[in-house]
Design an enzyme around this catalytic site. Sequence first.
Site, PDB file in Angstrom:
ATOM      1  N   TYR A  68       2.895   9.866  -0.339  1.00 61.94           N
ATOM      2  CA  TYR A  68       3.997   9.301   0.460  1.00 61.94           C
ATOM      3  C   TYR A  68       5.354   9.592  -0.195  1.00 61.94           C
ATOM      4  CZ  TYR A  68       0.207   6.420   2.478  1.00 61.94           C
ATOM      5  OH  TYR A  68      -0.949   5.960   3.051  1.00 61.94           O
ATOM      6  N   LYS A 121      -2.773   5.987  -4.222  1.00 60.69           N
ATOM      7  CA  LYS A 121      -3.870   6.907  -3.902  1.00 60.69           C
ATOM      8  C   LYS A 121      -3.663   8.253  -4.576  1.00 60.69           C
ATOM      9  CE  LYS A 121      -3.787   4.723   0.634  1.00 60.69           C
ATOM     10  NZ  LYS A 121      -2.349   4.538   0.903  1.00 60.69           N
ATOM     11  N   HIS A 157      -7.600   9.734  -1.749  1.00 57.97           N
ATOM     12  CA  HIS A 157      -6.932   9.701  -0.443  1.00 57.97           C
ATOM     13  C   HIS A 157      -7.764  10.375   0.658  1.00 57.97           C
ATOM     14  CE1 HIS A 157      -2.549   9.332   1.168  1.00 57.97           C
ATOM     15  NE2 HIS A 157      -3.415   9.126   2.135  1.00 57.97           N
ATOM     16  N   ASP A 162       0.843  -1.199   0.000  1.00 52.80           N
ATOM     17  CA  ASP A 162       0.000   0.000   0.000  1.00 52.80           C
ATOM     18  C   ASP A 162       0.880   1.252   0.000  1.00 52.80           C
ATOM     19  OD1 ASP A 162      -2.966   1.011   0.765  1.00 52.80           O
ATOM     20  OD2 ASP A 162      -1.463   2.258   1.768  1.00 52.80           O
TER      21      ASP A 162
END
Length: 282
Positions: free
Chosen positions: A52, A77, A110, A47
């Site tokens: 990120y 996401k 997200h 994931d």
Amino acid sequence: MTLTDTFTLANDVKIPVVGFGTWQTPDGDVAYQATLDALNAGYRHIDTAAFYGNEESVGRAIADSGIARNELFVTTKLWNADHGYAQAQAALALSLQKLGLDYVDLYLIHWPNPVAFRNEWQQRNADTWRAMEEAYNDGKARAIGVSNFQVHHLEELFKTATIKPMVNQLFLNPSDTEDEVVAFDNAHNILNEAYSPLGTGAIFDLPEVQAVADRLNKTVAQVVLRWSLDKGFLPLPKSTHTERIIENGQLFDFELSAEDTAVIDGLHGKFGFHKEADQVEF
Ligand code: A2P
């Protein structure tokens, strides 16, 4: 059960019951090595997210693992800046490029209500979702879903959606079980994924869980991840340490008694609650 056992999403796509989380895992060698460690430890579900900042490193580890693409489940996401039809198309294209993949297994919105679009979040989500439905129909995402959506965000999305989200990824752990939205998701065959299943580390400060772990001869992480699975959640534990990554995948050789479960259920509120999606400052 093992790390390669699966839940089945509403569209019959299989999703491995534990995912390897990469939030707060720095880009470069750390994300690369952690992802490779997870794949070597038997995880088949990774994931990540555009936000990120580690999609390239995660993608490199996936490629170097040599594992067949169809044995892997990869989620990414769409970040808050990219809400909108054309923006979502471009964002997915960029994520695929960074990951080095032709398709993702799951693509998520997200957050439902970015601060930049607070006066038009409904329309932004509707437009974003239309692009995601097209990506799904075109095979660029095998499943589509959302993250951090509360009931009113989902009800709003349902007004224009032709495909219902298959997943809602939420802050789910003993401190916050988000009962209202979880019940709503369950009623609509939306799988609840648990991010911060260890409370981003806060769980390790609670002596109550340590006592259960000691009794079972397991670790705090294993006990709490097992509890998450028992709730029907799909936990996404994060670690950058090889031995912890391995430890967090060893969840299937013990069971929690009703008494153990009650101890963990009793930790409600011990380390805070999910962020209010309509009030986040990002
Ligand atoms: P680290 O990445 O340094 O190993 P969550 O999954 O809820 O986001 O929690 C992640 C946090 O918990 C990180 O700080 C991670 O540290 C820590 N952590 C993950 N697994 C374990 C474990 N098995 N034992 C101790 N700490 C862990």
